[in-house]
Design a protein around this motif. Structure first.
Motif, short mmCIF file in Angstrom:
data_model
loop_
_atom_site.label_atom_id
_atom_site.label_comp_id
_atom_site.label_asym_id
_atom_site.label_seq_id
_atom_site.Cartn_x
_atom_site.Cartn_y
_atom_site.Cartn_z
N GLY A 37 0.82 -1.21 0.00
CA GLY A 37 0.00 0.00 0.00
C GLY A 37 0.85 1.25 0.00
N LYS A 38 0.35 2.25 -0.70
CA LYS A 38 1.00 3.56 -0.74
C LYS A 38 -0.13 4.59 -0.76
CE LYS A 38 4.23 6.13 -3.62
NZ LYS A 38 5.00 6.09 -4.87
N PRO A 39 -0.26 5.39 0.30
CA PRO A 39 -1.43 6.28 0.42
C PRO A 39 -1.70 7.15 -0.80
CG PRO A 39 -0.11 6.35 2.42
CD PRO A 39 0.66 5.53 1.42
N GLY A 70 2.34 -2.61 6.33
CA GLY A 70 3.44 -1.84 6.90
C GLY A 70 4.11 -0.96 5.89
N ASP A 71 5.27 -0.46 6.27
CA ASP A 71 6.06 0.39 5.38
C ASP A 71 6.39 -0.40 4.12
OD1 ASP A 71 7.89 2.76 4.85
OD2 ASP A 71 9.27 1.05 4.71
N LEU A 76 8.74 -5.18 1.65
CA LEU A 76 9.28 -5.91 0.50
C LEU A 76 10.63 -6.54 0.82
CD1 LEU A 76 8.39 -3.47 -2.40
CD2 LEU A 76 7.51 -5.79 -2.08
N VAL A 77 11.51 -5.77 1.43
CA VAL A 77 12.85 -6.29 1.77
C VAL A 77 12.74 -7.45 2.75
CG1 VAL A 77 15.02 -5.70 2.93
CG2 VAL A 77 14.05 -4.14 1.22
N GLU A 78 11.95 -7.28 3.80
CA GLU A 78 11.82 -8.33 4.80
C GLU A 78 11.21 -9.60 4.22
OE1 GLU A 78 9.64 -6.60 8.07
OE2 GLU A 78 11.22 -5.11 8.41
N TYR A 79 10.18 -9.46 3.40
CA TYR A 79 9.53 -10.62 2.79
C TYR A 79 10.48 -11.34 1.83
CZ TYR A 79 5.90 -13.50 0.69
OH TYR A 79 5.16 -14.56 0.23
N VAL A 110 14.55 0.07 -1.04
CA VAL A 110 14.78 -1.32 -1.45
C VAL A 110 16.19 -1.48 -2.02
CG1 VAL A 110 14.08 -3.12 -3.09
CG2 VAL A 110 12.34 -1.87 -1.79
N LEU A 111 16.59 -0.58 -2.89
CA LEU A 111 17.92 -0.68 -3.50
C LEU A 111 19.04 -0.60 -2.46
CD1 LEU A 111 17.43 1.49 -6.69
CD2 LEU A 111 17.88 -0.97 -6.63
N LEU A 112 18.85 0.22 -1.44
CA LEU A 112 19.89 0.41 -0.43
C LEU A 112 19.89 -0.66 0.66
CD1 LEU A 112 19.71 4.27 0.04
CD2 LEU A 112 21.47 2.96 -1.16
N ASN A 113 18.77 -1.35 0.86
CA ASN A 113 18.67 -2.24 2.01
C ASN A 113 18.50 -3.72 1.71
OD1 ASN A 113 18.61 -0.38 4.50
ND2 ASN A 113 17.26 0.61 3.03
#
Length: 122
Positions: A37-39, A70-71, A76-79, A110-113
């Protein structure tokens, strides 16, 4: 290759979906689509899920669709890391008047983490 495609409700996300489906059909990657989601997005999470399902059916691609809370960047990174994906595909990047690529906050995060390979579709 086990690929995670991250989408939010933009036109750019639909373009990324189409390009990723082309690749999946060419090489036979295993695909999972994660909708975040993105408001300020043009489409809601539910609309993106439905559009994604329509595209998958039209192209004859079998893929799971996950809704992440969530954020968006963190989710995305965590999943991607928790599920052991080989690659995380995201859309992003616009050109400045000087021709330089400008990244949005989700794409930049995402690119940095991410510790998995990230493919940026523009």
């Amino acid at each position: 290759m086990h690929v995670l495609l991250g989408l939010e409700g933009s036109d750019e996300s639909l373009k990324t979906l189409e390009k990723t489906l082309e690749r999946v059909q060419e090489v036979g990657d295993e695909l999972t689509v994660a909708v975040v989601g993105k408001p300020e997005a043009k489409r809601s999470v539910e609309e993106m899920r439905d559009l994604t399902q329509d595209h998958l059916e039209t192209e004859g691609v079998d893929a799971d669709i996950e809704i992440l809370d969530g954020d968006p960047g963190s989710a995305l990174v965590e999943y991607a890391e928790a599920e052991g994906f080989d690659q995380l595909v995201i859309g992003g990047g616009t050109r400045s008047p000087m021709g330089k690529v400008r990244l949005g906050p989700i794409t930049e995060f995402v690119l940095l983490n991410a510790t998995v390979t990230v493919k940026l579709v523009r």
